[in-house]
Design an enzyme around this catalytic site. Structure first.
Site, mmCIF file in Angstrom:
data_model
loop_
_atom_site.group_PDB
_atom_site.id
_atom_site.type_symbol
_atom_site.label_atom_id
_atom_site.label_comp_id
_atom_site.label_asym_id
_atom_site.label_seq_id
_atom_site.Cartn_x
_atom_site.Cartn_y
_atom_site.Cartn_z
ATOM 1 N N TRP A 92 30.119 46.157 46.484
ATOM 2 C CA TRP A 92 30.407 45.123 45.483
ATOM 3 C C TRP A 92 31.036 43.882 46.106
ATOM 4 O O TRP A 92 31.993 43.331 45.563
ATOM 5 C CB TRP A 92 31.359 45.647 44.398
ATOM 6 C CG TRP A 92 30.845 46.809 43.644
ATOM 7 C CD1 TRP A 92 31.283 48.090 43.734
ATOM 8 C CD2 TRP A 92 29.794 46.803 42.657
ATOM 9 N NE1 TRP A 92 30.558 48.887 42.883
ATOM 10 C CE2 TRP A 92 29.646 48.122 42.208
ATOM 11 C CE3 TRP A 92 28.975 45.796 42.139
ATOM 12 C CZ2 TRP A 92 28.707 48.473 41.251
ATOM 13 C CZ3 TRP A 92 28.036 46.152 41.190
ATOM 14 C CH2 TRP A 92 27.917 47.476 40.749
ATOM 15 N N GLU B 69 38.531 42.234 40.282
ATOM 16 C CA GLU B 69 39.920 41.825 40.574
ATOM 17 C C GLU B 69 40.902 42.581 39.678
ATOM 18 O O GLU B 69 41.886 42.025 39.188
ATOM 19 C CB GLU B 69 40.084 40.297 40.464
ATOM 20 C CG GLU B 69 39.342 39.591 41.587
ATOM 21 C CD GLU B 69 39.648 38.124 41.718
ATOM 22 O OE1 GLU B 69 40.818 37.747 41.579
ATOM 23 O OE2 GLU B 69 38.708 37.370 41.986
HETATM 24 C C1 FAD Z 1 30.222 41.434 39.793
HETATM 25 C C2 FAD Z 1 31.259 42.067 40.671
HETATM 26 C C3 FAD Z 1 31.753 41.371 41.761
HETATM 27 C C4 FAD Z 1 32.698 41.963 42.608
HETATM 28 N N1 FAD Z 1 33.146 41.295 43.721
HETATM 29 C C5 FAD Z 1 34.005 41.906 44.575
HETATM 30 C C6 FAD Z 1 34.402 41.271 45.804
HETATM 31 O O1 FAD Z 1 34.014 40.126 46.087
HETATM 32 N N2 FAD Z 1 35.220 41.950 46.649
HETATM 33 C C7 FAD Z 1 35.672 43.208 46.375
HETATM 34 O O2 FAD Z 1 36.407 43.756 47.189
HETATM 35 N N3 FAD Z 1 35.319 43.833 45.227
HETATM 36 C C8 FAD Z 1 34.494 43.222 44.318
HETATM 37 N N4 FAD Z 1 34.101 43.858 43.160
HETATM 38 C C9 FAD Z 1 34.568 45.208 42.908
HETATM 39 C C10 FAD Z 1 35.557 45.318 41.776
HETATM 40 O O3 FAD Z 1 36.809 44.797 42.142
HETATM 41 C C11 FAD Z 1 35.580 46.774 41.343
HETATM 42 O O4 FAD Z 1 34.353 47.038 40.697
HETATM 43 C C12 FAD Z 1 36.748 47.087 40.424
HETATM 44 O O5 FAD Z 1 37.950 47.070 41.136
HETATM 45 C C13 FAD Z 1 36.579 48.443 39.734
HETATM 46 O O6 FAD Z 1 36.303 49.427 40.684
HETATM 47 P P1 FAD Z 1 35.090 50.445 40.439
HETATM 48 O O7 FAD Z 1 33.875 49.654 40.146
HETATM 49 O O8 FAD Z 1 35.060 51.367 41.576
HETATM 50 O O9 FAD Z 1 35.490 51.205 39.114
HETATM 51 P P2 FAD Z 1 36.487 52.451 39.023
HETATM 52 O O10 FAD Z 1 37.633 52.278 39.937
HETATM 53 O O11 FAD Z 1 35.668 53.691 39.099
HETATM 54 O O12 FAD Z 1 37.021 52.270 37.543
HETATM 55 C C14 FAD Z 1 36.148 52.435 36.413
HETATM 56 C C15 FAD Z 1 36.945 52.266 35.149
HETATM 57 O O13 FAD Z 1 37.902 53.265 35.051
HETATM 58 C C16 FAD Z 1 39.048 52.772 34.365
HETATM 59 N N5 FAD Z 1 40.224 53.013 35.213
HETATM 60 C C17 FAD Z 1 40.295 52.940 36.554
HETATM 61 N N6 FAD Z 1 41.535 53.250 36.972
HETATM 62 C C18 FAD Z 1 42.264 53.512 35.864
HETATM 63 C C19 FAD Z 1 43.603 53.878 35.649
HETATM 64 N N7 FAD Z 1 44.471 54.056 36.667
HETATM 65 N N8 FAD Z 1 44.024 54.078 34.367
HETATM 66 C C20 FAD Z 1 43.157 53.922 33.330
HETATM 67 N N9 FAD Z 1 41.879 53.569 33.491
HETATM 68 C C21 FAD Z 1 41.423 53.367 34.735
HETATM 69 C C22 FAD Z 1 38.791 51.285 34.099
HETATM 70 O O14 FAD Z 1 38.293 51.122 32.776
HETATM 71 C C23 FAD Z 1 37.719 50.951 35.080
HETATM 72 O O15 FAD Z 1 36.909 49.875 34.651
HETATM 73 C C24 FAD Z 1 33.175 43.258 42.306
HETATM 74 C C25 FAD Z 1 32.683 43.936 41.172
HETATM 75 C C26 FAD Z 1 31.738 43.366 40.371
HETATM 76 C C27 FAD Z 1 31.234 44.132 39.191
#
Ligand code: FAD
Length: 386
Positions: A160, A366
């Site tokens: 991502w 973020e």
């Molecule tokens: C379009 C896009 C651009 C991005 N750009 C970047 C980038 O430039 N650099 C970079 O490093 N990353 C980037 N990301 C990554 C982004 O920061 C992550 O997708 C985000 O941090 C969520 O991580 P995950 O997708 O692994 O979801 P997960 O960590 O699996 O989380 C999924 C869901 O679980 C829930 N959740 C998670 N933890 C908890 C908690 N402790 N308590 C309650 N609920 C919780 C939330 O609803 C969350 O949305 C990007 C993502 C997208 C979609």
């Protein structure tokens, strides 16, 4: 007619008001002709234009440290660009976020090497923190950076990563192992053409921008690419997000303001039931809700930005509130805008249909909304008498 009354709020100085007006005119004249079908080319063009006309200089301080990041300016620029084009906002924002760790923690040589380039648009920046198994759970990063002779060797994958595939520099967070968990991470500057760094996959999303999974395979970097000290990585990532998170809210605010503009125009013009859509009181109720949410979001965003600009070391609570509220509110505002547009609201390419897709990811990246709630709750609980 766009609402500029917020520019009179005491958070702003005259320079902010002048900049917002100048940028609005610039965006109106310079963003209409970009072909979005090839997002890589579109982003390169946007970075070049934003650089040429000096807007990117706001994304990072001067390399000699004689200027600093002004969060109110970042927020105003993002809000304004987002009102015109989600991709233009993206191109601007990534220069700031990608170079953010260098702006905040780089030594003189690192700042000299990269900041003039990111501030002029000569280099495109990326921020590589997330991995497939560690998005919200940042401390769980498994990409490693192993000390080897006079440098480090990186192995692992990042997922991502915005600007992945077109970036000239990636700030990469990797495990160096000084301590378990969050205290064993470090941040490195990795050039886009560094041997051992490759693009494992390009990722398509509902509001397309350059996005990729990166692979580090025996990727050797010099010791001079380490930002701060070994073990500082988590602190560097969080401090960078502390500055830029508020501006994600600002982008959401820009989307919401555009949705409002479109809705007011539509409701005023659309004739039905012997009058205009705007004559119907239930529609007026929706418009009032939208206006309220937009102003509440703006107040939280500019409160957080002003607090940081006034010298607060950390604004985690304020920035989390700004990002959480503004992104969630913008989603509701845009959804209402789509509803008020009727069928046209879901017509591909209609401005509110594009906003509907543009806003969604902001509630995830973020720090997802649930994570912002945790940040706020922790701040409240730690400051309350218990
Ligand atoms: C379009 C896009 C651009 C991005 N750009 C970047 C980038 O430039 N650099 C970079 O490093 N990353 C980037 N990301 C990554 C982004 O920061 C992550 O997708 C985000 O941090 C969520 O991580 P995950 O997708 O692994 O979801 P997960 O960590 O699996 O989380 C999924 C869901 O679980 C829930 N959740 C998670 N933890 C908890 C908690 N402790 N308590 C309650 N609920 C919780 C939330 O609803 C969350 O949305 C990007 C993502 C997208 C979609």
């Amino acid at each position: 007619m766009r609402d500029t009354s917020f520019l009179g709020w005491p958070f702003f100085e005259e320079r902010h008001r002048a900049l917002a007006e100048r940028l609005d005119a610039w965006a109106g004249a310079n963003l209409g002709d970009i072909d979005h079908r090839d997002v890589d080319a579109a982003c390169r063009t946007l970075v070049a234009r934003l650089g040429k006309d000096d807007w990117l200089k706001h994304t990072a301080p001067n390399e000699d440290g004689s200027t600093r990041i002004d969060v109110r300016t970042l927020a105003l620029v993002r809000e304004t660009l987002a009102r015109y084009s989600g991709l233009a906002d993206f191109a601007f924002a990534m220069q700031g976020l990608g170079a953010g760790p260098i702006s905040l923690f780089g030594n003189a040589a690192q700042r000299r090497a990269w900041l003039p380039k990111t501030r002029s648009g000569a280099a495109i920046a990326a921020f590589a923190l997330t991995e497939a198994a560690s998005g919200s759970d940042v401390a769980n990063i498994t990409t490693t950076a192993r000390r080897d002779g006079d440098g480090y060797v990186l192995d692992g994958e990042k997922c991502w990563i915005s600007n992945g595939g077109i970036a000239d520099l990636y700030v990469v967070f990797a495990r160096t192992g000084e301590a378990p968990g969050a205290r064993g991470l470090s941040a490195f500057i990795v050039a886009g053409d560094n041997p051992g760094l490759s693009i494992a996959e390009r990722i398509d999303v509902i509001a397309p921008h350059p996005l990729a999974r990166l692979k580090f395979d025996n990727c050797r970097v010099g010791a001079d690419t380490l930002l701060g000290k070994g073990g500082d990585g988590f602190k560097i990532a969080m401090a960078t997000l502390d500055v830029f998170r508020t501006t994600v809210g600002a982008a959401a605010l820009g989307f919401a303001r555009r949705a409002m503009q479109e809705t007011v125009a539509r409701a005023s013009q659309r004739q039905m039931f012997g009058g205009s859509l705007a004559d119907l009181q239930m529609v007026q109720g929706h418009i009032a809700d939208m206006a309220l949410e937009i102003d509440a979001a703006a107040l939280l965003i500019y409160r957080a930005a002003w607090t940081k600009d006034m010298g607060a070391a950390r604004v985690s609570r304020e920035a989390a509130m700004a990002k959480l509220y503004a992104t969630e509110a913008a989603q509701r505002v845009i959804d209402t805008a789509v509803q008020i547009h009727g069928g046209d609201g879901v017509r591909s390419g209609h401005p509110v249909e594009m906003l509907y897709r543009d806003i969604r990811a902001l509630r995830i990246y973020e720090g997802a909304s649930d994570i912002q709630k945790l940040v706020i709750a922790r701040a409240v609980l730690s400051s309350a008498e218990r």
